[in-house]
Design a protein around this motif. Structure first.
Motif, PDB file in Angstrom:
ATOM      1  N   SER A  69      52.561  25.189  38.413  1.00  0.00           N
ATOM      2  CA  SER A  69      52.880  23.614  38.249  1.00  0.00           C
ATOM      3  C   SER A  69      51.924  22.775  39.202  1.00  0.00           C
ATOM      4  N   ASN A  70      51.227  23.704  39.985  1.00  0.00           N
ATOM      5  CA  ASN A  70      50.113  22.844  40.894  1.00  0.00           C
ATOM      6  C   ASN A  70      48.937  22.657  40.208  1.00  0.00           C
ATOM      7  N   ASN A  71      48.773  21.746  39.413  1.00  0.00           N
ATOM      8  CA  ASN A  71      47.679  21.364  38.323  1.00  0.00           C
ATOM      9  C   ASN A  71      46.432  21.205  39.253  1.00  0.00           C
ATOM     10  N   PRO A  72      46.392  20.298  40.331  1.00  0.00           N
ATOM     11  CA  PRO A  72      45.065  20.144  40.979  1.00  0.00           C
ATOM     12  C   PRO A  72      44.562  21.455  41.640  1.00  0.00           C
ATOM     13  N   GLY A  73      45.413  22.314  42.171  1.00  0.00           N
ATOM     14  CA  GLY A  73      45.025  23.555  42.780  1.00  0.00           C
ATOM     15  C   GLY A  73      44.710  24.747  41.764  1.00  0.00           C
ATOM     16  N   VAL A  74      45.390  24.659  40.612  1.00  0.00           N
ATOM     17  CA  VAL A  74      44.721  25.649  39.325  1.00  0.00           C
ATOM     18  C   VAL A  74      43.471  25.338  38.979  1.00  0.00           C
ATOM     19  N   ARG A  75      43.156  23.642  38.871  1.00  0.00           N
ATOM     20  CA  ARG A  75      41.952  23.236  38.567  1.00  0.00           C
ATOM     21  C   ARG A  75      40.862  23.733  39.368  1.00  0.00           C
ATOM     22  N   LEU A  76      41.156  23.455  40.780  1.00  0.00           N
ATOM     23  CA  LEU A  76      40.100  23.634  41.756  1.00  0.00           C
ATOM     24  C   LEU A  76      39.766  25.007  41.934  1.00  0.00           C
ATOM     25  N   TYR A  77      40.757  26.038  41.778  1.00  0.00           N
ATOM     26  CA  TYR A  77      40.205  27.297  41.841  1.00  0.00           C
ATOM     27  C   TYR A  77      39.647  28.174  40.492  1.00  0.00           C
ATOM     28  N   GLU A  78      40.349  27.565  39.498  1.00  0.00           N
ATOM     29  CA  GLU A  78      39.407  27.933  38.209  1.00  0.00           C
ATOM     30  C   GLU A  78      38.004  27.409  37.858  1.00  0.00           C
ATOM     31  N   GLY A  79      37.856  26.237  38.470  1.00  0.00           N
ATOM     32  CA  GLY A  79      36.488  25.545  38.618  1.00  0.00           C
ATOM     33  C   GLY A  79      35.651  26.442  39.423  1.00  0.00           C
ATOM     34  N   MET A  80      36.096  27.326  40.817  1.00  0.00           N
ATOM     35  CA  MET A  80      35.227  28.101  41.349  1.00  0.00           C
ATOM     36  C   MET A  80      35.078  29.476  41.041  1.00  0.00           C
ATOM     37  N   ARG A 120      61.691  32.122  36.751  1.00  0.00           N
ATOM     38  CA  ARG A 120      61.802  31.764  38.008  1.00  0.00           C
ATOM     39  C   ARG A 120      60.628  32.774  39.064  1.00  0.00           C
ATOM     40  N   LEU A 121      60.535  33.953  38.566  1.00  0.00           N
ATOM     41  CA  LEU A 121      59.510  34.865  39.245  1.00  0.00           C
ATOM     42  C   LEU A 121      58.216  34.554  38.738  1.00  0.00           C
ATOM     43  N   SER A 122      57.794  34.241  37.481  1.00  0.00           N
ATOM     44  CA  SER A 122      56.791  34.147  36.789  1.00  0.00           C
ATOM     45  C   SER A 122      55.957  32.706  37.244  1.00  0.00           C
ATOM     46  N   SER A 123      56.577  31.911  38.061  1.00  0.00           N
ATOM     47  CA  SER A 123      55.787  30.659  38.155  1.00  0.00           C
ATOM     48  C   SER A 123      54.757  30.709  39.161  1.00  0.00           C
ATOM     49  N   THR A 124      54.544  31.886  39.766  1.00  0.00           N
ATOM     50  CA  THR A 124      53.514  32.033  40.883  1.00  0.00           C
ATOM     51  C   THR A 124      52.315  32.799  40.174  1.00  0.00           C
ATOM     52  N   LEU A 125      51.145  32.285  40.348  1.00  0.00           N
ATOM     53  CA  LEU A 125      50.131  32.892  39.735  1.00  0.00           C
ATOM     54  C   LEU A 125      49.268  33.788  40.852  1.00  0.00           C
ATOM     55  N   LEU A 126      48.727  34.845  40.541  1.00  0.00           N
ATOM     56  CA  LEU A 126      47.886  35.749  41.429  1.00  0.00           C
ATOM     57  C   LEU A 126      46.681  35.486  40.864  1.00  0.00           C
ATOM     58  N   LEU A 127      45.615  34.920  41.562  1.00  0.00           N
ATOM     59  CA  LEU A 127      44.186  34.989  41.332  1.00  0.00           C
ATOM     60  C   LEU A 127      43.110  35.510  41.906  1.00  0.00           C
ATOM     61  N   GLU A 128      42.228  35.863  41.423  1.00  0.00           N
ATOM     62  CA  GLU A 128      40.888  36.722  42.249  1.00  0.00           C
ATOM     63  C   GLU A 128      39.734  36.349  41.814  1.00  0.00           C
ATOM     64  N   ARG A 129      38.847  36.506  42.625  1.00  0.00           N
ATOM     65  CA  ARG A 129      37.388  36.156  42.326  1.00  0.00           C
ATOM     66  C   ARG A 129      36.308  37.388  42.951  1.00  0.00           C
ATOM     67  N   SER A 130      35.490  37.808  42.202  1.00  0.00           N
ATOM     68  CA  SER A 130      34.731  38.536  42.540  1.00  0.00           C
ATOM     69  C   SER A 130      33.601  38.146  43.570  1.00  0.00           C
TER      70      SER A 130
END
Length: 339
Positions: free
Chosen positions: A260-271, A288-298
Motif C-alpha cells: 500500500s506504500n505507493n511512493p515507496g514502491v515507485r521509488l524502488y521500482e524506479g531504481m 494479511r500476510l501477503s501485503s508485504t513485498l520482498l524486493l531485490e536488486r542485482s
C-alpha cells in the motif's frame, strides 16, 4: 274637625320639609363626591405623567451614560488594539510558516554520510517524524521511541561495524559539505550485512516468517522527514546502502515495503528493484500476510549489449590506431627540438 285639618296640614309641611332636606343633602354629597373623584383622577393622571416623565428621563440618562462609557472604553483601548491585532497577525503568519515548512529550491545542500553513535537521539527524532508524525497518543509514541532507540543502540553496539551500514541524510544551509555546525538530520537508512542465518534464506522463508526476517544484506528503516521529501534523499540513501553492499562483495540487496506504500514502491521500482520469487504461490497466502513485498536488486553490472561492445571496440581502435601514433609523433618531435 278644624283641628284635625290643621294637624294634617302641619304634618304634610313637616314631611315635605324633611323630604326636601333629605334630597338636598344627597345632591350635595353627590356633588362633593364628584368633585373629589375628579380631583383624585386629576392627581393620579398628574402623578402618572410625572412618573412616566421621570422614567423617560431615567432611560435617557442610562442610554447617555452607556454611550459615554462605550466611547471612553473604545478611546482608552484603541492604543492597545493595534498591537493586539499585530500580534494576532504575527501568530497567524507563524502558523502559516509552520504549516508551509517545505524547503525552497536551493535553500539547503543535501548529502549522505555515515551515522555516529552519538547521534542516536537525533536519528530517533528523524524516525519518529518520518513514520509516526500523525499519531496523537503520547503513550504509544513513547513506547515506539524507546523501541527504536534500543534498536539503534543494538545496531551500533551488538553488530560489528563491518557487518552493518548506518547512513543519515543531512541538510545544510552552507554549500560547503565540511561545515557541520549548521547541518540537520533529515533522513536515515540502515543495511544489515551480517552472515545470513539458515532461516533467512529465501528457500526457507514462509509467509509467516517473512514479516519478521528477510534475506541479507537487507535494507531497512528508510525514512525522510516530511518537510524535506521530494528532494532525492531516498534515492541517495538507497545508493549509499548499495555502495556499501557492493564493496563487501554482495551481489544483491534486499528490502521490504508494504504494497500500500505507493511512493515507496515507485521509488524502488524506479531504481531497478524487482519482486523476489518466493517459494510459495501468492494465491495460497492470507491477504494479511501477503501485503508485504520482498524486493531485490542485482548489484552485479550486467553484460554489455552488442551495440555497447561495438562502441567500445571503436573507441579502442581510435585510441590505439590514431591517438597512439599521434602522441608518439608529437613526443619524438618535441625531443628532437630540445636536442
Amino acid at each position: 274637625i278644624m283641628a284635625i285639618c290643621w294637624m294634617s296640614l302641619l304634618l304634610r309641611l313637616i314631611l315635605t320639609a324633611a323630604v326636601s332636606a333629605f334630597l338636598g343633602s344627597n345632591s350635595l354629597y353627590s356633588r362633593n363626591s364628584s368633585i373629589r373623584t375628579s380631583k383624585t383622577t386629576t392627581e393620579t393622571c398628574n402623578a402618572l405623567f410625572s412618573a412616566r416623565s421621570s422614567i423617560d428621563t431615567l432611560q435617557q440618562q442610562i442610554i447617555q451614560g452607556a454611550t459615554l462609557k462605550l466611547i471612553n472604553k473604545s478611546d482608552s483601548s484603541s492604543p492597545s488594539t493595534a498591537p493586539l491585532r499585530h500580534q494576532q497577525q504575527n501568530n497567524r503568519l507563524e502558523k502559516e510558516e509552520v504549516v508551509d515548512d517545505k524547503p525552497h529550491k536551493g535553500q539547503f545542500t543535501y548529502y549522505v554520510r555515515e551515522a555516529q553513535r552519538s547521534e542516536i537521539n537525533k536519528i530517533t527524532d528523524v524516525l519518529m517524524a518520518s513514520f509516526h508524525s500523525q499519531t496523537q497518543q503520547p503513550s504509544f509514541d513513547s513506547y515506539i521511541r524507546r523501541y527504536k532507540s534500543n534498536h539503534l543502540y543494538m545496531c551500533f553496539d551488538a553488530i560489528d561495524e563491518s557487518d552493518r551500514g548506518i547512513f543519515v541524510a543531512c541538510a545544510s544551509s552552507s554549500s560547503e559539505l565540511t561545515c557541520i555546525e549548521d547541518e540537520i538530520l533529515v533522513g536515515f537508512c540502515l543495511v544489515d550485512g551480517r552472515p545470513p542465518d539458515p532461516s533467512c534464506k529465501i528457500e526457507f522463508l514462509t509467509p509467516s516468517t517473512l514479516a519478521s526476517t528477510s534475506p541479507r544484506p537487507y535494507l531497512s528503516d528508510l525514512g525522510v522527514i516530511p518537510s524535506h521529501r521530494r528532494q532525492g534523499l531516498g534515492e541517495l540513501l538507497v545508493q549509499a546502502c548499495e555502495g556499501w553492499a557492493d564493496k563487501r562483495g554482495y551481489d544483491k540487496l534486499y528490502l521490504k515495503v508494504e504494497e500500500s506504500n505507493n511512493p515507496g514502491v515507485r521509488l524502488y521500482e524506479g531504481m531497478g528493484y524487482e519482486r523476489t520469487k518466493l517459494p510459495w504461490a501468492s494465491r495460497d497466502v492470507d491477504k494479511r500476510l501477503s501485503s508485504t513485498l520482498l524486493l531485490e536488486r542485482s548489484l552485479v553490472s550486467a553484460s554489455p549489449s552488442p551495440s555497447e561492445r561495438k562502441k567500445k571496440r571503436k573507441r579502442t581502435w581510435i585510441k590505439e590506431q590514431l591517438l597512439g601514433p599521434m602522441m608518439a609523433a608529437l613526443s619524438s618531435s618535441s625531443s628532437s627540438l630540445s636536442l
